[in-house]
Design an enzyme around this catalytic site. Structure first.
Site, PDB file in Angstrom:
ATOM      1  N   ASN A 159       0.838  -1.227  -0.165  1.00 56.44           N
ATOM      2  CA  ASN A 159       0.037   0.043   0.055  1.00 56.44           C
ATOM      3  C   ASN A 159       0.783   1.267   0.014  1.00 56.44           C
ATOM      4  O   ASN A 159       0.412   2.208  -0.566  1.00 56.44           O
ATOM      5  CB  ASN A 159      -1.052   0.188   1.062  1.00 56.44           C
ATOM      6  CG  ASN A 159      -0.160   0.121   2.728  1.00 56.44           C
ATOM      7  OD1 ASN A 159       0.537  -0.769   2.995  1.00 56.44           O
ATOM      8  ND2 ASN A 159      -0.851   0.787   3.363  1.00 56.44           N
ATOM      9  N   GLU A 197       3.494  -4.852  12.190  1.00 66.05           N
ATOM     10  CA  GLU A 197       2.472  -3.741  12.013  1.00 66.05           C
ATOM     11  C   GLU A 197       1.380  -4.284  11.176  1.00 66.05           C
ATOM     12  O   GLU A 197       1.848  -4.616   9.857  1.00 66.05           O
ATOM     13  CB  GLU A 197       3.278  -2.597  11.476  1.00 66.05           C
ATOM     14  CG  GLU A 197       4.317  -2.137  12.517  1.00 66.05           C
ATOM     15  CD  GLU A 197       5.083  -1.012  11.772  1.00 66.05           C
ATOM     16  OE1 GLU A 197       5.602  -0.764  10.540  1.00 66.05           O
ATOM     17  OE2 GLU A 197       5.221  -0.065  12.686  1.00 66.05           O
ATOM     18  N   CYS A 220      -3.368   1.722   6.398  1.00 67.34           N
ATOM     19  CA  CYS A 220      -3.708   1.080   7.600  1.00 67.34           C
ATOM     20  C   CYS A 220      -4.264   1.854   8.684  1.00 67.34           C
ATOM     21  O   CYS A 220      -4.988   1.421   9.435  1.00 67.34           O
ATOM     22  CB  CYS A 220      -2.374   0.316   8.065  1.00 67.34           C
ATOM     23  SG  CYS A 220      -1.175   1.486   8.606  1.00 67.34           S
ATOM     24  N   GLU A 231       7.668   0.831  16.321  1.00 68.15           N
ATOM     25  CA  GLU A 231       8.734   1.197  15.484  1.00 68.15           C
ATOM     26  C   GLU A 231       8.658   2.656  15.311  1.00 68.15           C
ATOM     27  O   GLU A 231       7.714   3.302  15.517  1.00 68.15           O
ATOM     28  CB  GLU A 231       8.960   0.482  14.095  1.00 68.15           C
ATOM     29  CG  GLU A 231       9.226  -1.056  14.167  1.00 68.15           C
ATOM     30  CD  GLU A 231       9.406  -1.847  13.034  1.00 68.15           C
ATOM     31  OE1 GLU A 231      10.479  -1.273  12.499  1.00 68.15           O
ATOM     32  OE2 GLU A 231       9.365  -2.871  13.028  1.00 68.15           O
TER      33      GLU A 231
HETATM   34  N1  LIG Z   1       0.023  -1.440  10.786  1.00 66.50           N
HETATM   35  C1  LIG Z   1       0.630  -1.066   9.664  1.00 66.50           C
HETATM   36  O1  LIG Z   1       1.696  -0.035   9.939  1.00 66.50           O
HETATM   37  C2  LIG Z   1       0.464  -1.193   8.303  1.00 66.50           C
HETATM   38  C3  LIG Z   1       0.824  -0.594   7.268  1.00 66.50           C
HETATM   39  C4  LIG Z   1       0.582  -1.079   5.935  1.00 66.50           C
HETATM   40  C5  LIG Z   1      -0.136  -2.028   5.847  1.00 66.50           C
HETATM   41  N2  LIG Z   1      -0.824  -2.565   6.670  1.00 66.50           N
HETATM   42  C6  LIG Z   1      -1.832  -3.728   6.553  1.00 66.50           C
HETATM   43  O2  LIG Z   1      -1.337  -4.573   5.503  1.00 66.50           O
HETATM   44  C7  LIG Z   1      -2.430  -5.057   4.823  1.00 66.50           C
HETATM   45  C8  LIG Z   1      -2.490  -4.683   3.405  1.00 66.50           C
HETATM   46  O3  LIG Z   1      -0.977  -5.155   2.759  1.00 66.50           O
HETATM   47  P1  LIG Z   1      -1.090  -6.535   2.089  1.00 66.50           P
HETATM   48  O4  LIG Z   1      -2.355  -6.607   1.392  1.00 66.50           O
HETATM   49  O5  LIG Z   1       0.197  -6.521   1.328  1.00 66.50           O
HETATM   50  O6  LIG Z   1      -0.886  -7.544   3.200  1.00 66.50           O
HETATM   51  P2  LIG Z   1      -0.540  -9.208   3.130  1.00 66.50           P
HETATM   52  O7  LIG Z   1      -0.480  -9.652   4.617  1.00 66.50           O
HETATM   53  O8  LIG Z   1      -1.301  -9.901   2.291  1.00 66.50           O
HETATM   54  O9  LIG Z   1       0.993  -9.217   2.469  1.00 66.50           O
HETATM   55  C9  LIG Z   1       2.071  -8.374   3.023  1.00 66.50           C
HETATM   56  C10 LIG Z   1       3.302  -8.910   2.744  1.00 66.50           C
HETATM   57  O10 LIG Z   1       3.309 -10.399   3.350  1.00 66.50           O
HETATM   58  C11 LIG Z   1       3.571 -11.241   2.355  1.00 66.50           C
HETATM   59  N3  LIG Z   1       2.838 -12.643   2.800  1.00 66.50           N
HETATM   60  C12 LIG Z   1       1.468 -12.952   2.492  1.00 66.50           C
HETATM   61  N4  LIG Z   1       1.334 -13.994   2.996  1.00 66.50           N
HETATM   62  C13 LIG Z   1       2.409 -14.551   3.649  1.00 66.50           C
HETATM   63  C14 LIG Z   1       2.870 -15.685   4.324  1.00 66.50           C
HETATM   64  N5  LIG Z   1       2.127 -16.610   4.675  1.00 66.50           N
HETATM   65  N6  LIG Z   1       4.098 -15.938   4.806  1.00 66.50           N
HETATM   66  C15 LIG Z   1       4.996 -14.932   4.654  1.00 66.50           C
HETATM   67  N7  LIG Z   1       4.835 -13.603   3.947  1.00 66.50           N
HETATM   68  C16 LIG Z   1       3.842 -13.647   3.423  1.00 66.50           C
HETATM   69  C17 LIG Z   1       3.108 -10.682   0.989  1.00 66.50           C
HETATM   70  O11 LIG Z   1       3.839 -11.448  -0.150  1.00 66.50           O
HETATM   71  C18 LIG Z   1       3.425  -9.447   1.207  1.00 66.50           C
HETATM   72  O12 LIG Z   1       4.843  -9.096   0.910  1.00 66.50           O
HETATM   73  C19 LIG Z   1      -3.641  -4.401   5.528  1.00 66.50           C
HETATM   74  O13 LIG Z   1      -4.256  -5.269   6.358  1.00 66.50           O
HETATM   75  C20 LIG Z   1      -3.063  -3.097   6.035  1.00 66.50           C
HETATM   76  O14 LIG Z   1      -3.801  -2.790   7.329  1.00 66.50           O
HETATM   77  C21 LIG Z   1      -0.458  -2.403   8.122  1.00 66.50           C
HETATM   78  O1  LIG Z   2      -0.643   1.902   5.712  1.00 62.81           O
HETATM   79  C1  LIG Z   2      -0.027   2.166   6.838  1.00 62.81           C
HETATM   80  C2  LIG Z   2       0.795   3.241   7.124  1.00 62.81           C
HETATM   81  C3  LIG Z   2       2.044   3.306   7.814  1.00 62.81           C
HETATM   82  C4  LIG Z   2       2.728   4.459   8.105  1.00 62.81           C
HETATM   83  C5  LIG Z   2       3.721   4.493   8.503  1.00 62.81           C
HETATM   84  O2  LIG Z   2       4.406   3.481   9.017  1.00 62.81           O
HETATM   85  C6  LIG Z   2       4.853   5.508   8.556  1.00 62.81           C
HETATM   86  O3  LIG Z   2       4.156   6.619   8.468  1.00 62.81           O
HETATM   87  O4  LIG Z   2       5.854   5.557   9.138  1.00 62.81           O
END
Ligand SMILES: NC(=O)c1ccc[n+]([C@@H]2O[C@H](COP(=O)([O-])OP(=O)(O)OC[C@H]3O[C@@H](n4cnc5c(N)ncnc54)[C@H](O)[C@@H]3O)[C@@H](O)[C@H]2O)c1
Ligand SMILES: O=C/C=C/C=C(\O)C(=O)O
Length: 489
Positions: free
Chosen positions: A158, A257, A291, A470
C-alpha cells in the site's frame, strides 16, 4: 511494431542481480497492462540471500562504526534523491496512485527514513550506572547495542517504498544485514532501491532483495529460514498470525505492523469544516489503502445530519483519475483481486441494511481505466456497530458514519474492536481531547489532524493491529540487542 518485451525484475543477492526461471506478471492497476515480469524466488534462492547476509556481517560491514553506517545511509538517501523521478514512476506504475502523492509522500518519506535513522543511530546514547558496592569501590554498569544479525523484512503494497525503507533504514543503521521481500503487487521501487544500494557501495550481502508471493513462495520461505535472527513484517493481521507460527520454533524476535479498523470521532464542538476535510482525508487517502484510514466515523448527534451531507458533497466531488492529472484525488485500488474484495463489502453493506449515501460501485470512464481496478469512493450510514462492514478491515475508499451522544458511549464503541491501531479525534475542547485520547485503546491517536508524522515517536498497534513499536529509539531497540556490561572498580 512489436511491443517492447516487458522488463524482467530480478532479485538482488550478495551484490548481484539474479533472475529466477519462475516469474509472475506485474500488472498496472490503472489499465491492466503488463508492466513487467518478476522473478519468483524459490526456497534455495531465499536461502542463498540469507547466506549472503550472514557472510556480510563478518565482512567490512560488521567492522563499520555506527558513524560510518550513518554516512552510508545518507549516501543511499542521496541515491534515491538522484533518481527521484524514476522512483516516482516505479511507484506510480505499480500502484496507480496520484503522481503528486508519490512525490510528496512515498518517495520523499523513503529519503527521510534513511536520513532520520542515520542521524538517530549516530546520536543514540547508551545507559551507564555507577553502582555502589559493599567494599566501597563500586562498579560501573553500561550498555552497548549490538546488531541482531540477519533480519528478514516482509513489506506490503500500500505504501511500498515508504514501508520497506521504514524497516530497512533502522535495520542497517543498527548494523544488521537484511533480506527484504516486498509485496508481489509492488516490486518496482524495491528493485530500484537495490540498484541504489549497489551504486552507493553498500557492501555485497548487506541488503538483499528477493521477489515472490507469500504462502508457498518467497515470503513463507523467508519466515521459515533458520538463518534469520529476526523478522519484521507489515501486512494483514492474519498473515502476521501465520508468520508468528512460522518463526515460533526458532523463538525469533518479531515486529508486526498489522491491520486496523480505525475510528474517527467528531464531537459537536469540533471545527466543522476542518473535521469534514480531515475525515475525507483519513477515509479516502490512497484510495483508503492506508492502515491508518478511518473506516468507522462517529459524529455527535447535534451535527450528525449536517456532517453526513457535507461528507456526501465532498465525496461526490473527489476526482478519480489518471495518476498524472494535476488535481486527481484518487487512483485505483492495487489490483482487480483487491477490488473484488472491496466490492464484496460494497454488496455486503447493502445486504446488512446500509444506506448508500455515496458511491457503492465501479466508475465507468469509457477509456483504458475501465480495464483497471477503480472503485467509487463510498459512504454508508445505518449499520449497527456489529455489522461485518463495521468490524472487518475493508482497506478501500469507504467509511460508515454513525451518530453518538456522549463521551462514555463513544469511548466504549470505539474500543469495541479486535483491532487497535489508530484513532482521529475532532474537538476544540482541550480537556476532552486529552481525556478521551488517553482512554482509546490504540497505538496512535491524532487530535484535529490525521497522519501527521514525527518519526521519533512510537508507531504501532495493539490487539490484532500489531506487536511492538517502531520509530525513533523504538526502532533502535527492536533492530539491536542491548547488552549490559558491569565492571567492578
Ligand atoms: N500497521 C501498519 O503499519 C500497516 C501498514 C501498511 C499495511 N498494513 C496492513 O497490510 C495489509 C495490506 O497489505 P497486504 O495486502 O500486502 O498484506 P498481506 O499480509 O497480504 O501481505 C503483506 C506481505 O506479506 C507477504 N505474505 C503474505 N502471506 C505470507 C505468508 N504466509 N508468509 C510470509 N509472507 C507472506 C506478502 O507477499 C506481502 O509481501 C492491510 O491489512 C493493512 O492494514 C499495516
Ligand atoms: O498503511 C500504513 C501506514 C503506515 C505508515 C507508517 O509506518 C509511517 O508513516 O511510518
Amino acid at each position: 511494431m512489436k511491443p517492447e518485451s516487458p522488463a524482467l525484475l530480478r532479485h538482488y543477492i550478495g551484490g548481484e542481480f539474479v533472475a529466477s526461471a519462475a516469474t509472475f506478471d506485474n500488472l498496472c492497476p490503472v489499465d491492466g497492462r503488463l508492466l513487467s515480469r518478476v522473478s519468483e524466488a524459490d526456497r534455495a534462492t531465499v536461502e542463498s540471500a540469507v547466506a549472503a547476509a550472514r557472510r556480510a556481517l563478518s565482512g567490512p560491514w560488521g567492522k563499520m562504526s555506527v558513524q560510518q553506517r550513518a554516512a552510508m545511509l545518507h549516501k543511499i538517501a542521496d541515491g534515491i534523491e538522484a533518481r527521484f523521478d524514476e522512483f516516482v514512476a516505479a511507484e506510480v506504475g505499480d500502484t496507480g496512485r496520484p503522481v503528486h502523492q508519490a512525490r510528496s509522500l512515498d518517495i520523499a518519506r523513503a529519503i527521510t527514513n534513511f536520513r532520520t535513522f542515520a542521524d538517530l543511530a549516530a546520536c543514540a546514547n547508551s545507559d551507564a550506572f555507577e553502582t555502589p558496592t559493599a567494599d566501597g569501590a563500586g562498579a560501573l554498569n553500561y550498555t552497548v547495542r549490538k546488531p541482531l544479525g540477519v533480519v528478514g523484512i516482509i513489506s506490503p503494497w500500500n505504501l511500498p517504498l515508504l514501508l520497506l525503507t521504514w524497516k530497512v533504514a533502522p535495520a542497517l543503521a543498527c548494523g544488521n544485514a537484511v533480506v527484504a521481500k516486498p509485496s508481489e503487487e509492488s516490486p518496482a521501487s524495491a528493485t530500484l532501491l537495490a540498484e541504489v544500494m549497489c551504486h552507493a557501495g553498500v557492501p555485497p550481502g548487506v541488503f538483499n532483495l528477493v521477489h515472490g508471493r507469500g504462502a508457498d513462495s518467497a515470503g513463507q520461505f523467508l519466515t521459515q529460514s533458520t538463518g534469520i535472527d529476526a523478522l519484521t513484517f507489515t501486512g494483514e493481521s492474519r498473515t502476521g498470525s501465520t508468520i508468528m507460527k512460522a518463526v515460533a520454533d526458532g523463538v525469533k524476535e518479531v515486529s508486526f505492523e498489522l491491520g486496523g479498523k480505525n475510528a474517527a470521532v467528531v464531537f459537536a464542538d469540533a471545527d466543522f469544516d476542518a473535521a469534514v476535510a480531515g475525515v475525507v482525508r483519513s477515509s479516502f487517502t490512497n484510495s483508503g489503502q492506508v492502515c491508518l484510514c478511518s473506516e468507522r466515523v462517529y459524529v455527535q448527534r447535534p451535527i450528525y445530519e449536517k456532517f453526513v451531507a457535507a461528507i456526501k458533497e465532498k465525496v461526490h466531488a473527489l476526482r478519480i483519475g489518471f495518476p498524472d492529472e494535476a488535481e486527481v484525488d484518487m487512483g485505483p485500488l492495487i489490483s482487480r483481486g483487491h477490488r473484488d474484495k472491496v466490492l464484496s463489502y460494497y454488496r455486503l453493506a447493502v445486504e446488512e441494511g446500509a444506506t448508500v449515501v455515496a458511491g457503492g460501485g465501479v466508475p465507468v470512464f469509457g477509456d483504458a481505466r475501465d480495464q483497471g481496478a477503480y472503485v467509487q469512493p463510498t459512504v454508508w450510514t445505518g449499520l449497527p456497530d456489529n455489522a461485518r462492514c463495521n468490524t472487518e478491515e475493508i482497506f478501500g475508499p469507504v467509511c460508515h458514519i454513525a451518530p453518538f451522544d456522549d463521551e462514555e458511549e463513544i469511548i466504549g464503541r470505539v474500543n469495541d474492536s479486535k483491532y487497535g491501531l489508530a484513532c482521529a479525534l475532532w474537538t476544540t475542547n482541550l480537556s476532552r481531547a486529552h481525556r478521551v485520547a488517553r482512554r482509546i485503546h490504540v497505538g496512535l491517536v491524532w487530535v484535529n489532524t490525521w497522519y501527521l508524522r514525527d518519526l521519533r515517536t512510537p508507531f504501532g498497534g495493539v490487539k490484532l493491529s500489531g506487536l511492538g513499536r517502531e520509530g525513533g529509539r523504538y526502532s533502535l531497540d527492536f533492530y539491536s540487542d542491548v547488552a549490559n556490561i558491569c565492571i567492578k572498580l
